[in-house]
Scaffold this active site. Structure first.
Site, PDB file in Angstrom:
ATOM      1  N   ASP A  73      24.413 -17.709  -4.557  1.00  0.00           N
ATOM      2  CA  ASP A  73      23.070 -17.155  -4.747  1.00  0.00           C
ATOM      3  C   ASP A  73      22.865 -16.770  -6.214  1.00  0.00           C
ATOM      4  O   ASP A  73      22.397 -15.690  -6.522  1.00  0.00           O
ATOM      5  CB  ASP A  73      22.853 -15.955  -3.815  1.00  0.00           C
ATOM      6  N   LYS A  88      24.768   0.132  -3.571  1.00  0.00           N
ATOM      7  CA  LYS A  88      24.063  -0.816  -2.709  1.00  0.00           C
ATOM      8  C   LYS A  88      24.233  -0.379  -1.263  1.00  0.00           C
ATOM      9  O   LYS A  88      25.326  -0.429  -0.715  1.00  0.00           O
ATOM     10  CB  LYS A  88      24.590  -2.241  -2.912  1.00  0.00           C
ATOM     11  N   GLY A 145      17.142  -5.979  -2.259  1.00  0.00           N
ATOM     12  CA  GLY A 145      17.535  -7.380  -2.075  1.00  0.00           C
ATOM     13  C   GLY A 145      17.718  -7.697  -0.612  1.00  0.00           C
ATOM     14  O   GLY A 145      17.512  -6.840   0.249  1.00  0.00           O
ATOM     15  N   GLY A 146      18.096  -8.932  -0.341  1.00  0.00           N
ATOM     16  CA  GLY A 146      18.263  -9.358   1.028  1.00  0.00           C
ATOM     17  C   GLY A 146      19.304  -8.542   1.783  1.00  0.00           C
ATOM     18  O   GLY A 146      19.211  -8.337   2.982  1.00  0.00           O
TER      19      GLY A 146
END
Ligand SMILES: *[C@@H]1O[C@H](CO)[C@@H](O)[C@H](O)[C@H]1NC(C)=O
Ligand SMILES: *[C@@H]1O[C@H](CO)[C@@H](O)[C@H](O)[C@H]1NC(C)=O
Ligand SMILES: *[C@@H]1O[C@H](CO)[C@@H](O)[C@H](O)[C@H]1NC(C)=O
Ligand SMILES: *[C@@H]1O[C@H](CO)[C@@H](O)[C@H](O)[C@H]1NC(C)=O
Ligand SMILES: *[C@@H]1O[C@H](CO)[C@@H](O)[C@H](O)[C@H]1NC(C)=O
Ligand SMILES: *[C@@H]1O[C@H](CO)[C@@H](O)[C@H](O)[C@H]1NC(C)=O
Length: 577
Positions: free
Chosen positions: A409, A312, A293-294
């Site tokens: 988001d 993450k 992801g970003g």
């Protein structure tokens, strides 16, 4: 910039956050130094040992100036022909500072002048410890030579309760210092406790990081017992210094302490060691990768106890400070709800910043919605349950949690599904954790995703709870139709889902929106979902319902819904008819 909070809470939170950043001033007592040239074996001038010792000193000095060493370095200089010329040495900064280069240089100068030709020596001071020997001592727990230092002042007051406070302070320090990752750079603890309104004790304990937990515990226990029962008995301050560990308490603040005080135990329970995470993810192997992801890459991992986690690994461009990062994690970890992915902890070591989440078994919503092979796997009943789960999750973020967080988001890839297809929202608060430093310099950073951003957010950067409501509306329409809002075909943007849905609704053909792979007959429930979806994507944020109202619509079938206005088709830059 989104990420964040209702504006009315913003100033409060900003104040709260900054509160952590401003350290109370550190009082400095006269600088302490003690060295011991552990006598007997001497080396001869101009011997290989001397040459090697010089090399060792220069390595330690230069490594001390390098921040990436996190305040600890050990090294060995070997005699090539003469093994007796091998010399090992290390420096260790006091755990609460990262850079003690100046202290290391000073200590080395002292050792050079005071310890002449000793094959072994050690020096302790406030900020660092430097040690060398002809023995390889890194893996051994040593309590000799030792040094005791006590305050000249006795504690005036009830000694029994003072000793009790001191004992519990020592226990906490021991837990903190020994719980730290065994392969980590630092094993230390600091804590402030209150004796009376204006009297405090400040404690510090640290082990040499290459000792295992058992040896660290043993060393600290011995040092603490010595400190309390003989070295500084009844004194307001004191320290015991061993080669393998250090314990200290004083009535004044000698380490930087976040103004808010004791957050440390909570923090420790959230902190994972890098080695644990590396082991859990097979060294971040590609086979363990489950997402990108970003903000970084996501890996699946398994802890030694068999617990599955999602890891993450954040991109390395965050300049955010350690304390801010930790405090953000602490705040976000407190958000717990059935429809939110739980943040279990973090890891911050060397250059790594990692977030550890509960592992959610059945992938994310986009995996099902937009893949012809998987669409059939989601029945309408499951989709409806997912929609209602998302509502509960967002409502909690917006109104029921203490943070009043705006997600900013929301999209199907951020809606994870557990083993009973219960929706769990992920990535909430991430912008806060990652980008809080950007907040100060640049408020124009937009972190939403094309296709789910409301017009006022995408074009003007204005965000509010209604930003999330808009994204939610898009997701609902996608769940009903099995189509992406924004899709590209050979480079041409086809009609977006919102325009399409609006036209069908207007023409009383809403049933045509239903995902054909559902093989479900159109129902009032589905019609209501489409209507709510359209209410949420209206151009004017004020016209969109709040999450609480949406929850009411879902809970109360008899409640009449307003008629939706034409949505804003901002994405093409042209207004559709
Ligand atoms: C600092 O240490 C790192 C890792 O050991 C190394 O890559 C880097 O070159 C060092 N920097 C300096 C200035 O010595
Ligand atoms: C530091 O000590 C460890 C043992 O704890 C050893 O394995 C490692 O090689 C040493 N590092 C250096 C650079 O000598
Ligand atoms: C613990 O300390 C003992 C005594 O110094 C030593 O023999 C042992 O190797 C140490 N173990 C580890 C893992 O450091
Ligand atoms: C230095 O260490 C030795 C061995 O532990 C001890 O006997 C001696 O008293 C110490 N000297 C000083 C000045 O601390
Ligand atoms: C969801 O997970 C459960 C348990 O892991 C599994 O049995 C089930 O088949 C999964 N459902 C889908 C649709 O993948
Ligand atoms: C702010 O962010 C924008 C968009 O990323 C960038 O173009 C701009 O250079 C940034 N300005 C500053 C002062 O960092």
């Amino acid at each position: 910039m989104c990420s964040l909070i209702h504006s009315k809470f913003f100033s409060i939170l900003l104040f709260y956050t900054l509160g952590f950043l401003i350290f109370s001033p550190t009082q400095t007592a006269s600088t302490f130094t003690h060295f011991n040239c552990t006598s007997k074996p001497k080396f001869t001038p101009k011997s290989t040992y001397q040459t090697n010792l010089k090399k060792l000193f220069s390595t330690l000095s230069s490594k001390a100036s390098n921040n990436t060493n996190h305040g600890f370095y050990n090294t060995t200089v070997r005699g090539t022909t003469n093994t007796r010329a091998t010399v090992s040495g290390l420096f260790m900064c006091s755990g609460y500072i990262d850079n003690c280069a100046e202290c290391v240089r000073k200590s080395i100068r002292t050792l050079k002048t005071k310890c002449g030709f000793n094959k072994e020596a050690i020096i302790w001071s406030d900020e660092c410890m430097v040690r060398y020997s002809n023995r390889f001592f890194f893996n051994t727990m040593e309590e000799k030579p030792s040094w005791c230092m006590q305050s000249t002042e006795d504690y005036h007051g009830p000694l029994e309760s003072f000793n009790e406070i001191l004992r519990s302070l020592m226990e906490d320090l021991l837990t903190q210092a020994s719980e730290t990752d065994p392969l980590g750079y630092k094993k230390f603890g600091v804590k402030k406790v209150t004796i009376s309104e204006d009297k405090h004790l400040f404690g510090f304990a640290q082990c040499i990081p290459n000792m295992n937990k058992n040896n660290c515990t043993t060393c600290l226990r011995d040092a603490m017992t010595h400190l309390q029962t003989s070295c500084a008995r009844g004194k307001i301050g004191g320290r015991v210094l061993y080669p393998s560990c250090i314990v200290r308490y004083d009535p004044y603040q000698f380490f930087p302490l976040p103004r808010d005080g004791e957050i440390t135990t909570e923090m420790n329970s959230l902190q994972f060691g890098l080695s644990t995470i590396q082991e859990a993810t097979n060294k971040f192997s590609d086979d363990n990768k489950i997402g990108e992801g970003g903000f970084g890459t996501v890996y699946k991992g398994m802890l030694p106890n068999g617990h599955e986690i999602a890891v993450k690994r954040l991109k390395r461009n965050s300049r955010q400070g350690a304390i801010e990062f930790k405090n953000e994690v602490l705040l976000i970890a407190k958000l717990q709800h059935r429809n939110l992915v739980r943040l279990l902890g973090f890891c911050m070591e060397r250059t790594e910043k990692i977030l550890i989440y509960e592992f959610v078994h059945n992938k994310s919503l986009d995996y099902y919605l937009f893949n012809p092979k998987n669409q059939k796997k989601l029945t309408w009943a499951e989709r409806y349950k997912i929609i209602r789960g998302i509502v509960r999750g967002i409502l909690y973020l917006h109104e029921d949690s203490h943070l009043n967080l705006i997600h900013c988001d929301l999209k199907p890839s951020n809606i994870l599904l557990d083993s009973i297809m219960n929706a769990k929202i992920s990535d909430f608060g991430l912008a806060r954790i990652v980008a809080i430093d950007q907040m100060q310099g640049n408020t124009s950073i937009i972190s939403g995703t094309y296709g789910y951003m409301s017009p006022e957010y995408a074009m003007l950067g204005q965000f509010s709870v209604k930003t999330d409501v808009f994204s939610f509306g898009v997701i609902v329409l996608e769940i009903v139709s099995g189509k992406r809002n924004v899709d590209f075909h050979g480079g041409d943007l086809i009609d977006d889902l919102l325009s399409y849905a609006w036209k069908k609704w207007r023409d009383n053909k809403a049933f045509e929106l239903l995902d054909p792979s559902l093989k479900h007959s159109f129902s009032e429930e589905i019609r209501r979902c489409i209507q709510i979806g359209l209410l949420c994507v209206q151009g004017n944020p004020d016209q969109r319902p709040s999450m609480a109202t949406i929850a009411l619509y879902f809970n109360c079938d008899s409640l009449d819904l307003p008629s939706p206005q034409e949505p804003a088709f901002f994405m093409h830059g042209i207004k559709h008819g």
